[in-house]
Design an enzyme around this catalytic site. Structure first.
Site, PDB file in Angstrom:
ATOM      1  N   ASP A 107       0.997  12.167   1.376  1.00 43.55           N
ATOM      2  CA  ASP A 107       0.768  11.589   2.571  1.00 43.55           C
ATOM      3  C   ASP A 107       1.555  10.613   3.179  1.00 43.55           C
ATOM      4  OD1 ASP A 107      -0.176   9.989   0.429  1.00 43.55           O
ATOM      5  OD2 ASP A 107      -1.412   8.880   2.013  1.00 43.55           O
ATOM      6  N   GLU A 153      -2.525   8.042  -0.878  1.00 39.36           N
ATOM      7  CA  GLU A 153      -2.037   6.823  -1.002  1.00 39.36           C
ATOM      8  C   GLU A 153      -2.084   6.015   0.170  1.00 39.36           C
ATOM      9  OE1 GLU A 153       0.714   3.288  -1.688  1.00 39.36           O
ATOM     10  OE2 GLU A 153       1.059   5.013  -0.329  1.00 39.36           O
TER      11      GLU A 153
END
Length: 454
Positions: free
Chosen positions: A92, A156
């Site tokens: 991500d 994250e």
């Protein structure tokens, strides 16, 4: 196993690495599904899973984590009796921010001036490619000498803790002798560095209400309490005149012992405008790695364009507080909340919501894994010794893994050196850094396996 074939193999794999990174960067995998389609993150997760399967990983799985995102797991068995190493990255990314400010499209890997530009190129899609390069080189030169687990997180950047919660519920999944977190970076381009400390963090939403609705500023201004003005005053209470963070009861005088950060280098790295002063007091390393730091990430209020002459009834903000090792994030949150309550002016109504948090981290730099990495980096970066630094950012998973596996050694390396400008527009990665760190990681795995056999 000689370092020369490993380095030569990784050099020959760099064109493939560029193509793969371009494919991965193309996914708009921002784990905020109010801004970007969930399908983009799911496609990125599937790409990572397919890459692991192609390398012979077993038990490859898309893990549905409690925050509604997916992390990717795979296991590559090693020789009988060999230690197990967990390799971490995340797919991500941060939003691109201002698309118009990107010289080339944010989700299109573009080579320029010897660097590869694109969101996630360094943080942290490039980290996953680094792991692949290291493993491929070892496979081509006799085999991977350790068991390898790979975990690639899907949220994250959002700080929502999905993988931490999943790991806590399945503690056997990520168990390893050593953990390599590929989400840090060298202190300076070309200077091999392992990060030993991380600040913890919390995100707190603040909302202030003062009126039942907006009022005409001419008829009511000067008496009616303005929620936006109250918010500004409240946020200002979090800093001293010199810009130092001032949360009541939270210490902000710790000193960093070790590698220092020259002010001129910091000003250049941060692109501070000429004549503008830095905030806080103490050394740069003190302020970045040893002390708390508050940042206002966003404010909910009318934009200048289209604003009306009104006294505002409501206003809000998102606040980030980073805390250094030695400070418990849970206690810091309590202090921050108490501070905000105490400093809200005019008896305005205050709502607070904690939307993310993670504990600070401090590694054991005397562990055998550090010696193995130091020897590997010395070969990958001829003439340079491995440095140990702090990092002002947060990786909440580190503390979860430390808690679950207290005997595991942990190292933080990665591609996010200052020129990478992660989280900003025009993020980039140095292909030379990617190549050298992949060599270092491959040689580390060899050294570490030998150290365990000795």
């Amino acid at each position: 196993m000689s370092p020369i074939p490993v380095a030569e193999t990784i050099a020959s794999l760099m064109p493939r690495a560029r193509q793969e990174l371009a494919e991965l960067v193309a996914f708009r995998s921002v784990a905020d599904f109010s801004q970007f389609p969930r399908s983009e993150s799911e496609a990125a997760a599937n790409w990572v899973a397919d890459a692991l399967r192609a390398e012979g990983f077993q038990d490859v799985a898309l893990l549905d984590t409690p925050d509604g995102t997916q992390s990717v797991y795979g296991y590559l068995p090693g020789p009988q009796g060999a230690p197990t190493v967990l390799l971490y990255a995340h797919y991500d990314v941060q939003p691109p921010l201002d698309d118009a400010a990107w010289i080339s499209p944010a989700f299109e890997l573009t080579e320029r001036d010897g660097r590869w530009y694109g969101r996630g190129a360094a943080d942290c899609k490039g980290g996953f490619i680094m792991h692949l390069l290291a493993l491929r080189a070892l496979k081509a030169d006799g085999g991977v000498p350790v068991g390898v687990k790979v975990i690639v997180e899907g949220s994250e950047e959002q700080g929502t803790g999905g993988l931490q919660q999943y790991a806590e519920a399945h503690p056997e999944l990520l168990a390893a002798d050593t953990i390599v977190i590929g989400d840090a970076g060298n202190f300076r381009l070309g200077l091999p560095t392992v990060t030993a400390t991380l600040r913890g963090m919390t995100l707190v939403k603040v909302k202030i209400d003062t009126l039942a609705g907006n009022l005409h500023s001419g008829m009511f201004g000067g008496v009616a309490p303005d929620a936006l003005a109250a918010l500004i005053r409240l946020l200002d209470s979090l800093r001293a005149a010199d810009g130092s963070t001032t949360v009541d009861g939270l210490a902000s005088d710790a000193v960093w012992e070790g590698l220092q950060y020259p002010e001129a280098d910091f000003r250049a790295d941060a692109k501070v405008l000429d004549g503008v002063g830095l905030i806080g007091e103490g050394t740069i390393a003190d302020r970045l790695w040893a002390r708390p730091a508050v940042t206002v990430l966003g404010i909910d209020c009318p934009s200048v364009s289209g604003a009306t002459p009104s006294v505002h009834a409501s206003a809000g903000a998102l606040i980030s507080l980073r805390v250094p090792p030695g400070v418990d994030t849970t206690e810091a949150i309590k202090l921050l909340q108490a501070h905000l309550v105490a400093h809200t002016p005019w008896q305005a109504r205050l709502e607070l919501e904690v939307v993310g948090q993670g504990q600070p981290f401090q590694a054991d730099t005397s562990s055998p894994a550090y010696a193995s990495m130091a020897a590997a980096m010395e070969v990958a970066y001829p003439g340079e010794e491995m440095q140990v630094s702090g990092m002002g950012g947060s990786i909440p998973l580190c503390n979860t893994l430390t808690s679950l596996y207290p005997d595991a050694e942990m190292l933080l390396i990665g591609l996010s050196e200052p020129e990478a400008q992660i989280h900003a527009v025009n993020e980039s990665v140095s292909p030379q850094e990617l190549e050298r760190l992949a060599v270092a990681e491959a040689l580390f795995l060899v050294n570490y396996a030998r150290s365990k056999r000795a």
